[in-house]
Scaffold this motif. Structure first.
Motif, short mmCIF file in Angstrom:
data_model
loop_
_atom_site.label_atom_id
_atom_site.label_comp_id
_atom_site.label_asym_id
_atom_site.label_seq_id
_atom_site.Cartn_x
_atom_site.Cartn_y
_atom_site.Cartn_z
N SER A 137 0.84 -1.20 0.00
CA SER A 137 0.00 0.00 0.00
C SER A 137 0.87 1.24 0.00
CB SER A 137 -0.96 0.01 1.20
OG SER A 137 -0.27 0.27 2.41
N TRP A 138 0.28 2.33 -0.45
CA TRP A 138 0.93 3.64 -0.49
C TRP A 138 -0.07 4.67 0.01
CZ3 TRP A 138 0.84 -0.09 -4.12
CH2 TRP A 138 2.05 -0.60 -4.60
N ILE A 139 0.42 5.76 0.57
CA ILE A 139 -0.45 6.86 0.97
C ILE A 139 0.03 8.16 0.35
CG2 ILE A 139 -1.24 5.83 3.13
CD1 ILE A 139 0.81 7.55 4.62
N ASP A 140 -0.89 9.07 0.15
CA ASP A 140 -0.57 10.41 -0.34
C ASP A 140 -0.98 11.40 0.74
OD1 ASP A 140 -0.21 12.81 -1.61
OD2 ASP A 140 -1.54 12.39 -3.30
N PHE A 195 -5.33 6.69 -0.55
CA PHE A 195 -4.76 5.37 -0.21
C PHE A 195 -4.77 4.51 -1.47
CE2 PHE A 195 -4.94 1.02 1.46
CZ PHE A 195 -3.99 1.06 2.48
N ARG A 196 -3.65 3.87 -1.73
CA ARG A 196 -3.52 2.98 -2.89
C ARG A 196 -3.05 1.62 -2.41
NH1 ARG A 196 -0.16 5.27 -7.77
NH2 ARG A 196 -2.22 6.16 -8.21
N MET A 197 -3.58 0.56 -2.99
CA MET A 197 -3.19 -0.80 -2.57
C MET A 197 -3.09 -1.71 -3.79
SD MET A 197 -6.77 -1.89 -0.73
CE MET A 197 -8.36 -1.63 -1.53
N TYR A 212 -8.28 4.97 -3.52
CA TYR A 212 -9.45 5.76 -3.17
C TYR A 212 -9.04 6.98 -2.37
CZ TYR A 212 -9.13 3.46 1.45
OH TYR A 212 -8.72 3.01 2.68
N ALA A 213 -9.91 7.97 -2.39
CA ALA A 213 -9.71 9.19 -1.61
C ALA A 213 -10.70 9.19 -0.45
CB ALA A 213 -9.92 10.42 -2.48
#
Length: 221
Positions: A137-140, A195-197, A212-213
């Protein structure tokens, strides 16, 4: 809900939803996750693993969810779906209200939508190499995507054991989904606007992803 499996649309009725927590296979990893949540005020679990029931209607494939206040965050997790005698492996995020989690883990999970990817894999296509499946996962946080979590299913208790502990087969007679636990967060658990997974099968090279935001709703007292 409609999912895509091998290019075909599969309509699945999901009437029960379980979120398995504290599912790490390594006692040190579990302790680390307990400690990182303790840092934000979350009491340690009464046992490990635990199986939280949440409303099935929380499961969503939307690219945008809403949460009250700025304190919620996602967690990448493998997701088992079973209905009508068929089983699939999917990808989900146990989005959780971290502020409420300090009061009640069960309630903190119930108040947030549970985003998931629209694509799923037939169980039989991955059953013989489940532990090799990779999740990330990644976060912005406003400066672009940053790595947040990473691991393989080998770090999580065997999914068969989790299904047995949750009595998943009985629930699945009416259609059920279960998120199966996650990995420690790089830099600690924290909220982010996006959030990206991703879930990747190194045997076949295929992958599933979803991002998704989270829109923040005002916290009115």
């Amino acid at each position: 809900m409609n999912f895509t499996c091998n290019g075909a649309i599969v309509e699945i009725a999901i009437r029960h939803m379980v979120v398995a927590g504290w599912t790490g296979r390594d006692a040190t990893a579990i302790r680390h996750h307990i400690e990182e949540l303790a840092a934000i005020g979350v009491a340690p679990p009464s046992a490990t693993p635990l199986y939280y029931r949440v409303a099935a209607a929380l499961l969503t494939q939307a690219g945008r969810i809403e949460a009250v206040g700025p304190d919620s965050s996602g967690e990448v997790e493998p997701m088992i779906i079973q209905s009508g005698g068929r089983r699939w492996l999917g990808l989900g995020s146990d989005h959780t209200d971290r502020k409420l989690e300090a009061h009640s883990v069960a309630l903190s999970k119930q108040v947030c939508a549970k985003p998931c990817a629209a694509e799923i894999w037939d169980w039989d296509s991955v059953a013989d190499h489940l532990e090799r499946i990779e999740l990330e996962s990644w976060i912005d946080e406003g400066a672009g995507w940053q790595p947040y979590q990473a691991g393989t299913l080998a770090a999580i208790r065997p999914l068969a054991d989790l299904m047995a502990g949750a009595e998943f087969e009985a629930l699945a007679q009416e259609g059920a989904a279960m998120m199966c636990g996650t990995f420690g967060a790089k830099g600690g658990v924290r909220p982010a606007a996006r959030f990206r997974m991703q879930m990747r099968d190194p045997t076949s090279g295929r992958s599933i992803s979803h991002d998704y935001a989270t829109a923040t709703l005002p916290e009115v007292a």
